[in-house]
Design a protein around this motif. Sequence first.
Motif, PDB file in Angstrom:
ATOM      1  N   ASP A 146       9.204 -31.395  27.846  1.00 53.57           N
ATOM      2  CA  ASP A 146       7.892 -31.069  28.423  1.00 53.57           C
ATOM      3  C   ASP A 146       6.792 -31.042  27.361  1.00 53.57           C
ATOM      4  OD1 ASP A 146       8.946 -30.827  31.016  1.00 53.57           O
ATOM      5  OD2 ASP A 146       9.543 -28.754  30.652  1.00 53.57           O
TER       6      ASP A 146
ATOM      7  N   LYS B  42      15.214 -35.028  30.691  1.00 55.04           N
ATOM      8  CA  LYS B  42      14.450 -34.807  31.922  1.00 55.04           C
ATOM      9  C   LYS B  42      12.970 -34.761  31.563  1.00 55.04           C
ATOM     10  CE  LYS B  42      13.869 -30.559  33.698  1.00 55.04           C
ATOM     11  NZ  LYS B  42      12.461 -30.373  34.041  1.00 55.04           N
TER      12      LYS B  42
ATOM     13  N   ASP C 230      11.699 -35.381  36.973  1.00 52.95           N
ATOM     14  CA  ASP C 230      11.504 -34.072  37.601  1.00 52.95           C
ATOM     15  C   ASP C 230      10.079 -33.971  38.144  1.00 52.95           C
ATOM     16  OD1 ASP C 230      11.385 -31.495  38.408  1.00 52.95           O
ATOM     17  OD2 ASP C 230      11.611 -30.599  36.422  1.00 52.95           O
TER      18      ASP C 230
ATOM     19  N   LYS D 105       9.864 -32.845  41.300  1.00 52.86           N
ATOM     20  CA  LYS D 105      10.106 -31.892  42.409  1.00 52.86           C
ATOM     21  C   LYS D 105       9.406 -32.386  43.679  1.00 52.86           C
ATOM     22  CE  LYS D 105      10.925 -27.945  39.420  1.00 52.86           C
ATOM     23  NZ  LYS D 105      10.499 -28.541  38.119  1.00 52.86           N
TER      24      LYS D 105
ATOM     25  N   ILE E 165      14.543 -35.636  41.124  1.00 53.52           N
ATOM     26  CA  ILE E 165      14.715 -34.276  41.640  1.00 53.52           C
ATOM     27  C   ILE E 165      13.716 -34.067  42.769  1.00 53.52           C
ATOM     28  CG2 ILE E 165      14.483 -31.829  41.107  1.00 53.52           C
ATOM     29  CD1 ILE E 165      15.434 -32.569  38.234  1.00 53.52           C
TER      30      ILE E 165
ATOM     31  N   MET F  41      15.009 -21.569  42.396  1.00 46.79           N
ATOM     32  CA  MET F  41      14.368 -21.733  41.083  1.00 46.79           C
ATOM     33  C   MET F  41      14.666 -20.545  40.172  1.00 46.79           C
ATOM     34  SD  MET F  41      10.859 -23.760  42.004  1.00 46.79           S
ATOM     35  CE  MET F  41      10.608 -24.231  40.281  1.00 46.79           C
ATOM     36  N   SER F  42      14.328 -20.724  38.887  1.00 47.27           N
ATOM     37  CA  SER F  42      14.781 -19.786  37.856  1.00 47.27           C
ATOM     38  C   SER F  42      13.794 -18.668  37.540  1.00 47.27           C
ATOM     39  CB  SER F  42      15.048 -20.566  36.570  1.00 47.27           C
ATOM     40  OG  SER F  42      13.868 -21.234  36.154  1.00 47.27           O
TER      41      SER F  42
ATOM     42  N   GLN G 146      13.667 -18.759  29.053  1.00 45.63           N
ATOM     43  CA  GLN G 146      13.541 -17.912  30.256  1.00 45.63           C
ATOM     44  C   GLN G 146      14.591 -16.803  30.309  1.00 45.63           C
ATOM     45  OE1 GLN G 146      12.787 -20.118  34.011  1.00 45.63           O
ATOM     46  NE2 GLN G 146      12.541 -21.935  32.729  1.00 45.63           N
TER      47      GLN G 146
ATOM     48  N   GLY H  69      14.643 -26.629  27.543  1.00 42.22           N
ATOM     49  CA  GLY H  69      13.380 -27.191  27.094  1.00 42.22           C
ATOM     50  C   GLY H  69      12.887 -26.581  25.802  1.00 42.22           C
ATOM     51  N   ARG H  70      12.040 -25.527  25.931  1.00 44.47           N
ATOM     52  CA  ARG H  70      11.349 -24.971  24.764  1.00 44.47           C
ATOM     53  C   ARG H  70      12.282 -24.557  23.634  1.00 44.47           C
ATOM     54  NH1 ARG H  70       8.067 -20.847  28.398  1.00 44.47           N
ATOM     55  NH2 ARG H  70       9.859 -21.360  29.733  1.00 44.47           N
TER      56      ARG H  70
HETATM   57  O1  O7M Z   1      13.778 -24.290  28.873  1.00 42.43           O
HETATM   58  P1  O7M Z   1      12.373 -24.212  29.421  1.00 42.43           P
HETATM   59  O2  O7M Z   1      12.119 -22.932  30.146  1.00 42.43           O
HETATM   60  O3  O7M Z   1      11.320 -24.538  28.426  1.00 42.43           O
HETATM   61  O4  O7M Z   1      12.236 -25.398  30.477  1.00 42.43           O
HETATM   62  C1  O7M Z   1      12.930 -25.410  31.671  1.00 42.43           C
HETATM   63  C2  O7M Z   1      12.718 -26.713  32.384  1.00 42.43           C
HETATM   64  O5  O7M Z   1      13.390 -26.658  33.633  1.00 42.43           O
HETATM   65  C3  O7M Z   1      11.263 -27.022  32.693  1.00 42.43           C
HETATM   66  O6  O7M Z   1      11.115 -28.435  32.691  1.00 42.43           O
HETATM   67  C4  O7M Z   1      11.085 -26.500  34.103  1.00 42.43           C
HETATM   68  O7  O7M Z   1      10.086 -27.199  34.801  1.00 42.43           O
HETATM   69  C5  O7M Z   1      12.461 -26.790  34.694  1.00 42.43           C
HETATM   70  N1  O7M Z   1      12.890 -25.895  35.789  1.00 42.43           N
HETATM   71  C6  O7M Z   1      12.863 -24.533  35.628  1.00 42.43           C
HETATM   72  O8  O7M Z   1      12.569 -24.014  34.562  1.00 42.43           O
HETATM   73  N2  O7M Z   1      13.197 -23.740  36.688  1.00 42.43           N
HETATM   74  C7  O7M Z   1      13.595 -24.224  37.885  1.00 42.43           C
HETATM   75  O9  O7M Z   1      13.899 -23.469  38.773  1.00 42.43           O
HETATM   76  C8  O7M Z   1      13.664 -25.612  38.052  1.00 42.43           C
HETATM   77  C9  O7M Z   1      13.388 -26.427  36.966  1.00 42.43           C
HETATM   78  C10 O7M Z   1      13.748 -27.795  37.086  1.00 42.43           C
HETATM   79  O10 O7M Z   1      14.119 -28.496  36.196  1.00 42.43           O
HETATM   80  O11 O7M Z   1      13.770 -28.244  38.330  1.00 42.43           O
HETATM   81  C11 O7M Z   1      14.263 -29.503  38.529  1.00 42.43           C
END
Ligand code: O7M
Length: 211
Positions: A9, A31, A58, A60, A84, A114-115, A173, A190-191
């Motif tokens: 990202d 991704k 991604d 969504k 996705i 979602m997370s 997260q 990601g981060r």
């Molecule tokens: O590790 P991070 O938090 O920097 O990044 C997490 C990645 O997963 C980031 O691209 C989010 O958009 C994605 N993501 C979530 O964090 N939570 C979700 O519930 C769903 C996604 C995702 O990838 O959905 C496909």
Amino acid sequence: MTDLILALDVLTREEAIEIAEKTAPCLDSIKIGYPLVLGAGLSIAGELAEFGLPLIADFKVADIPNTNRLIAEHVFEAGFSAIITQGFTGSDSVTSCVEAAHDAGGECYVVAEMSHPGALEFLSGENAEKIAGMAVKCNADGIIAPATRPDRVRKLREIIGSKKILSPGIGAQGGSAKDIANMIDGMIVGRSIYQAEDPAKAAREYSEFRR
Ligand code: O7M
């Protein structure tokens, strides 16, 4: 297999290529979504595909069936291997994405739960479980489920059986790779990788949780 999927990202082509070069040997796929594609253009997909790793789109996707299909066709023409889609739009919209993916020889994953904390306001619990069941019926390749809630991943696994679970929320997260890796098919990070002082080292450390 539990894959390591980099959520790339970053906002520019230069950063994306630099991080991909450093981390690719430890990754199973990459991704990308709105942050990078809006910054660098869709052609970044073709450039990243040259690293030889599957590329997951991604966006969504969350629209009516016809619009979903049009989006999915662009995605696969651009060189992605998977898309996705949101699941809350219902089975006709999801089926449209699944069919477009399979027609192109690709895969489709459905967001079930979602997370982030706000996910608990509307789309967790019974609704997430219904989405997971629907994803199976629609012949999706798997679901997205939260590494921040291993108990929910366990519950959703009961519903989807051997379909794949890709799980974001590890690291930044608060989710733990150690706690979740053996329950899922893909760790999305990601981060904690692309913002690390040494992204190659961070990717290598996460790759140790692959089974
Ligand atoms: O590790 P991070 O938090 O920097 O990044 C997490 C990645 O997963 C980031 O691209 C989010 O958009 C994605 N993501 C979530 O964090 N939570 C979700 O519930 C769903 C996604 C995702 O990838 O959905 C496909």
